[in-house]
Scaffold this motif. Structure first.
Motif, PDB file in Angstrom:
ATOM      1  N   GLY A  49      12.966  15.427   4.413  1.00 38.27           N
ATOM      2  CA  GLY A  49      13.770  16.648   5.092  1.00 38.27           C
ATOM      3  C   GLY A  49      13.411  17.043   6.455  1.00 38.27           C
ATOM      4  O   GLY A  49      14.056  17.733   7.049  1.00 38.27           O
ATOM      5  N   CYS A  50      12.449  16.491   6.863  1.00 38.48           N
ATOM      6  CA  CYS A  50      12.165  16.844   8.404  1.00 38.48           C
ATOM      7  C   CYS A  50      11.608  15.413   9.264  1.00 38.48           C
ATOM      8  O   CYS A  50      12.101  14.789   9.760  1.00 38.48           O
ATOM      9  CB  CYS A  50      11.486  18.002   8.550  1.00 38.48           C
ATOM     10  N   GLY A  51      10.380  15.289   9.165  1.00 43.62           N
ATOM     11  CA  GLY A  51       9.390  14.666  10.148  1.00 43.62           C
ATOM     12  C   GLY A  51      10.140  13.065  10.409  1.00 43.62           C
ATOM     13  O   GLY A  51      10.186  12.448  11.239  1.00 43.62           O
ATOM     14  N   ALA A 109       9.315   0.811  22.058  1.00 44.89           N
ATOM     15  CA  ALA A 109       8.094   1.478  22.207  1.00 44.89           C
ATOM     16  C   ALA A 109       8.226   2.974  21.740  1.00 44.89           C
ATOM     17  O   ALA A 109       9.050   3.680  22.088  1.00 44.89           O
ATOM     18  CB  ALA A 109       7.450   1.658  23.751  1.00 44.89           C
ATOM     19  N   VAL A 110       6.971   3.539  21.234  1.00 47.45           N
ATOM     20  CA  VAL A 110       7.243   4.895  20.578  1.00 47.45           C
ATOM     21  C   VAL A 110       5.541   5.378  21.097  1.00 47.45           C
ATOM     22  O   VAL A 110       4.353   4.986  21.032  1.00 47.45           O
ATOM     23  CB  VAL A 110       7.003   4.890  18.928  1.00 47.45           C
ATOM     24  N   ILE A 111       5.935   6.895  21.924  1.00 49.56           N
ATOM     25  CA  ILE A 111       4.880   7.380  22.470  1.00 49.56           C
ATOM     26  C   ILE A 111       4.536   8.484  21.669  1.00 49.56           C
ATOM     27  O   ILE A 111       5.507   9.397  21.545  1.00 49.56           O
ATOM     28  CB  ILE A 111       5.094   7.725  23.959  1.00 49.56           C
ATOM     29  N   GLY A 112       3.263   8.698  20.848  1.00 45.30           N
ATOM     30  CA  GLY A 112       2.805   9.518  20.290  1.00 45.30           C
ATOM     31  C   GLY A 112       3.219   9.237  18.805  1.00 45.30           C
ATOM     32  O   GLY A 112       4.350   9.113  18.152  1.00 45.30           O
ATOM     33  N   GLY A 163       6.520  10.121  15.171  1.00 45.33           N
ATOM     34  CA  GLY A 163       6.398   8.936  15.781  1.00 45.33           C
ATOM     35  C   GLY A 163       6.302   7.716  14.962  1.00 45.33           C
ATOM     36  O   GLY A 163       6.886   6.812  15.183  1.00 45.33           O
ATOM     37  N   ASP A 164       5.515   7.656  13.782  1.00 38.90           N
ATOM     38  CA  ASP A 164       5.470   6.761  12.980  1.00 38.90           C
ATOM     39  C   ASP A 164       6.705   6.584  12.052  1.00 38.90           C
ATOM     40  O   ASP A 164       7.194   5.452  11.568  1.00 38.90           O
ATOM     41  CB  ASP A 164       4.263   6.812  11.940  1.00 38.90           C
ATOM     42  N   ASP A 223      13.337  -2.013  25.582  1.00 35.04           N
ATOM     43  CA  ASP A 223      14.870  -1.711  25.685  1.00 35.04           C
ATOM     44  C   ASP A 223      15.036  -0.342  25.371  1.00 35.04           C
ATOM     45  O   ASP A 223      15.947   0.418  25.699  1.00 35.04           O
ATOM     46  CB  ASP A 223      15.428  -2.496  24.497  1.00 35.04           C
ATOM     47  N   VAL A 224      14.243   0.327  24.361  1.00 32.51           N
ATOM     48  CA  VAL A 224      14.354   1.605  23.775  1.00 32.51           C
ATOM     49  C   VAL A 224      12.834   2.385  23.839  1.00 32.51           C
ATOM     50  O   VAL A 224      11.843   1.489  23.127  1.00 32.51           O
ATOM     51  CB  VAL A 224      14.871   1.799  22.720  1.00 32.51           C
ATOM     52  N   VAL A 225      12.571   3.581  24.397  1.00 29.72           N
ATOM     53  CA  VAL A 225      11.467   4.055  24.200  1.00 29.72           C
ATOM     54  C   VAL A 225      11.531   5.483  23.792  1.00 29.72           C
ATOM     55  O   VAL A 225      12.442   6.090  24.191  1.00 29.72           O
ATOM     56  CB  VAL A 225      10.754   4.262  25.810  1.00 29.72           C
ATOM     57  N   VAL A 226      10.799   5.621  22.601  1.00 28.57           N
ATOM     58  CA  VAL A 226      11.074   6.886  21.964  1.00 28.57           C
ATOM     59  C   VAL A 226       9.849   7.693  22.352  1.00 28.57           C
ATOM     60  O   VAL A 226       8.844   7.573  21.921  1.00 28.57           O
ATOM     61  CB  VAL A 226      11.062   6.907  20.353  1.00 28.57           C
ATOM     62  N   GLU A 227      10.144   8.953  22.975  1.00 26.80           N
ATOM     63  CA  GLU A 227       8.992  10.032  23.408  1.00 26.80           C
ATOM     64  C   GLU A 227       8.909  10.961  22.220  1.00 26.80           C
ATOM     65  O   GLU A 227       9.921  11.817  22.019  1.00 26.80           O
ATOM     66  CB  GLU A 227       9.402  10.715  24.565  1.00 26.80           C
TER      67      GLU A 227
END
Length: 374
Positions: free
Chosen positions: A174-176, A197-200, A205-206, A263-267
């Motif tokens: 439903g959210c996170g 890459a995932v920062i946080g 983030g997970d 290629d992709v960084v998720v903040e």
């Protein structure tokens, strides 16, 4: 009239009194108190909540960081069973097992009419307010208010999913989890062979780590200052980790990608500092996805020439750019097939009276998700 008890039975009801978790003022401890939930009217549904995750957004509401329209009925990351619907509701039946969503698309705005309902600009909530016992109207968190035994929502906020799924797990969509998964897959367009890459590495983030791994990313690099969170990220599919307390984030991501960047960084933090790291940690023509939520006082300062010279795309992700009717059932099915370990997000199961303590544990980084079970 409303539909109640079974899809064919109809009778009127009195307002339902339930227990709910309410924030009465900025920074004050939450209270478990009596909440009055009205009968569902036009376009509305009454849902018996079975489980609801404790999301950081609920803490933002309690602190007055989202709005000052107190009192708030907290909780929004929930699953439950439809108990009653308004007489004009035709796409939902009593007894349906649903995940609640906070972006019920309207079908009529300019985004919906252009075939982009995931960006709907006029989403629906219930028209009637839930109240305290003395009649004081409550503001439901994200239009849901699911830290309660029952809640009133717009019927479009109810997404039917396979009833064999656990409410504790399904509600997380439903959210996170959906926000993070969608940030990688829907907004970032991650696909097989990509480096991400995932920062946080909290719940959102997970979710992004899980999404990138699920669609076949070649490298998934998790970045956080907390070794505990980096271990959690590995359980969701991270192939590399960077401890930002010990290693420069940009250099760590570049080292894991042969020196070129991801290629992709998720903040997933929502900070100008980590956004700048994401900007420089991507490959040329790479993509930055902002899914962490900034505060109103934050400002970003980047050399304009670098924005031009590095190319690529800078995107913001709203709710993982998801379409609940499409994405929730699909992710639940993947979970039931054993392809998405959603149960690993659940650190603890608690009761309604333990939400305040769950906020404390979340603030200290001790839990990934506390889930209220009713």
């Amino acid at each position: 009239m409303i539909t109640y008890g079974s899809p064919r039975s109809r009778r009127s009801l009195l307002a339902t009194e339930v227990r709910g978790v309410v924030a009465t003022g900025a920074g004050r401890p939450v209270e478990t108190t009596t909440v009055r939930v009205p009968d569902p009217g036009s376009g509305e549904a009454l849902v018996r909540v079975q489980a609801c995750g404790v999301c950081h957004t609920d803490l933002h509401y309690r602190e007055g960081g989202v709005s000052t329209d107190f009192p708030f009925l907290l909780g929004h990351e929930a699953a439950g069973v439809v108990e009653a619907v308004g007489s004009d509701v035709t796409d939902l039946d009593v007894g349906d097992f649903v995940v609640l969503n906070w972006r019920a698309v309207c079908g009529r705005c300019r985004a919906c009419l252009r075939g982009r309902p995931q960006y709907c600009f006029d989403t629906h909530n219930a028209a009637q307010p839930m109240t305290l016992a003395d009649g004081t109207p409550l503001s439901p968190a994200l239009g849901i208010g699911a830290f309660a035994e029952r809640t009133l929502v717009h019927s479009g906020q109810c997404t039917r999913v396979d009833p064999s799924a656990s409410p504790v797990v399904a509600g997380l969509l439903g959210c996170g989890v959906m926000a993070g998964f969608g940030a990688a897959v829907n907004t970032g367009g991650v696909g097989p062979g990509d480096s991400v890459a995932v920062i946080g590495c909290g719940g959102v983030g997970d979710g992004a780590v899980l999404g990138a791994a699920a669609v076949g990313a070649r490298r998934v690099i998790a970045v956080d200052k907390d070794p505990r969170k980096l271990e959690w990220a590995r359980e969701f599919g991270a192939t590399h980790t960077v401890n930002a307390a010990e290693t420069d984030t940009v250099e760590g991501i570049r080292a894991a990608t042969g020196g070129v960047g991801a290629d992709v960084v998720v903040e997933a933090v929502g900070s100008p500092n980590t956004y700048e790291q994401a900007f420089y940690a991507r490959d040329l023509a790479g993509t930055v996805v902002l899914v962490g939520v900034p505060t109103p006082d934050m400002r970003l300062d980047l050399p304009f020439l670098d924005v031009f010279a590095r190319g690529g795309a800078l995107k913001s992700s709203w709710y993982g750019d998801c379409l609940p009717s499409r994405d929730f059932p699909a992710l639940v099915e993947m979970s039931l097939q054993g392809r998405l370990p959603l149960e690993k997000f659940v650190t603890e199961r608690i009761g309604l009276d333990e939400v305040e303590q769950a906020f404390d544990r979340m603030s200290r980084g001790e839990v990934l998700r506390s889930v209220v079970v009713l």
